[in-house]
Motif scaffolding. Structure first.
Motif, mmCIF file in Angstrom:
data_model
loop_
_atom_site.group_PDB
_atom_site.id
_atom_site.type_symbol
_atom_site.label_atom_id
_atom_site.label_comp_id
_atom_site.label_asym_id
_atom_site.label_seq_id
_atom_site.Cartn_x
_atom_site.Cartn_y
_atom_site.Cartn_z
ATOM 1 N N UNK A 69 -63.916 -55.368 48.932
ATOM 2 C CA UNK A 69 -63.818 -55.971 47.521
ATOM 3 C C UNK A 69 -62.034 -56.441 47.528
ATOM 4 N N UNK A 70 -61.771 -55.797 47.686
ATOM 5 C CA UNK A 70 -59.700 -55.991 47.686
ATOM 6 C C UNK A 70 -59.411 -56.495 48.988
ATOM 7 N N UNK A 74 -57.827 -63.091 55.266
ATOM 8 C CA UNK A 74 -57.420 -63.162 56.483
ATOM 9 C C UNK A 74 -58.228 -61.940 57.032
ATOM 10 N N UNK A 75 -57.876 -60.432 56.498
ATOM 11 C CA UNK A 75 -58.593 -58.944 56.270
ATOM 12 C C UNK A 75 -60.382 -59.238 56.372
ATOM 13 N N UNK A 110 -58.164 -49.304 69.763
ATOM 14 C CA UNK A 110 -56.373 -49.969 69.073
ATOM 15 C C UNK A 110 -56.890 -51.466 69.312
ATOM 16 N N UNK A 111 -58.752 -51.969 68.452
ATOM 17 C CA UNK A 111 -58.632 -52.970 68.054
ATOM 18 C C UNK A 111 -57.994 -53.221 66.811
ATOM 19 N N UNK A 112 -57.757 -54.788 66.025
ATOM 20 C CA UNK A 112 -57.665 -55.044 65.058
ATOM 21 C C UNK A 112 -58.963 -54.508 63.457
ATOM 22 N N UNK A 120 -59.431 -49.404 55.708
ATOM 23 C CA UNK A 120 -59.994 -49.299 54.235
ATOM 24 C C UNK A 120 -61.087 -48.204 53.692
ATOM 25 N N UNK A 121 -61.474 -48.046 55.206
ATOM 26 C CA UNK A 121 -63.373 -46.991 54.944
ATOM 27 C C UNK A 121 -62.634 -46.198 55.168
#
Length: 278
Positions: A69-70, A74-75, A110-112, A120-121
């Motif tokens: 939720x935060x 873009x993310x 190495x991926x975004x 985040x998780x």
């Protein structure tokens, strides 16, 4: 043996979900069991369009949703894009579950997306479990875990679970369509409960009203023709009817299914202009 017990639990949860009257509760019930079956810590179920710019999702357990939720826009777009699964499954008809590490190889860590999920998780690996038969959009679940990648056994269990997941999704869609067709004030759940109809029997009734054969109903619901006939017998008994036509009419009178719209009036008799002829 442990995986077999986990699959038995998954099956029991899926069967219980098919008797849930609230469509929104079906996937949270099943997703929690899927996480245990596949050795995951959280599961995202994505049921609508899954692109960078749109598409809803649910995440189990509920506490895991808080960090999402935060996310900034873009993310959130990066999360929705579902790398590397969206592109992989959209490229062909193969719907076999696969982990991100196996699908993307050395590029995954190495991926975004991997870096975002770690931040985040606090997870390192993702397992894609698409619904069999889904085309556009590709829908299904993403299972997350930290530590080591998903094992071969986890992938086998995920593949075994796919038909159960598909059955739950078909049930959810039918119940949602049923509610929309009757309108928000129709209280269809209460009416079905008053007739002692289970949610599964209700979906069979809806498909009966579409004049589908038992074989077609079985394919739509992912059940055998014998099971369809058993559900039909139960519907007849509970509504006090003996055949399909009588059942549909009775269900319409009870407000269980929409009544047909009245036919538009045809053109009236032509009128003559001017004085009548002798």
């Amino acid at each position: 043996m442990e995986l077999d017990r986990a699959y038995e639990r998954m099956t029991a949860v899926a069967v219980a979900a098919l008797h849930e009257r609230e469509p929104a509760r079906l996937w949270p019930l099943v997703a929690d069991a899927l996480a245990g079956l596949c050795g995951g810590e959280a599961v995202v179920h994505k049921l609508g369009d899954w692109t960078e710019n749109e598409g809803g999702f649910g995440i189990t357990p509920g506490a895991a949703a808080a960090p999402l939720d935060r996310l900034d826009e873009a993310d959130l777009r990066l999360f929705r894009a579902g790398y590397p699964f969206a592109r992989r499954y959209a490229a062909g008809s193969d719907r076999t579950p696969v982990s991100a590490r196996r699908a993307a190889g050395r590029r995954w860590p190495e991926s975004r997306t991997a870096r975002l999920l770690g931040a985040v998780l606090d997870v390192d690996h993702v397992l894609g479990v698409p619904l069999p038969g889904s085309t556009t959009p590709i829908t299904g679940c993403l299972v997350y875990r930290s530590g080591t990648d998903f094992s071969d056994d986890h992938l086998v269990m995920a593949e075994r679970a796919q038909p159960l997941l598909a059955a739950v999704e078909r049930q959810r869609q039918l119940l949602e369509e049923w509610r929309r067709s009757l309108g928000p004030g129709a209280a269809p759940d209460r009416r079905a409960a008053d007739c002692a109809l289970t949610p599964r029997e209700t979906t069979v009734l809806l498909l009966l009203a579409e004049a589908l054969t038992a074989d077609t109903i079985g394919r739509r619901l992912g059940i055998s023709v014998r099971t369809v006939h058993k559900h039909v017998e139960n519907v007849y008994r509970k509504l006090g009817t003996r055949d399909r036509v009588g059942t549909v009419l009775r269900a319409q009178r009870l407000g269980l299914i929409p009544a047909p719209l009245p036919a538009a009036p045809g053109p009236g008799p032509s009128r003559r202009h001017g004085p009548p002829r002798n």
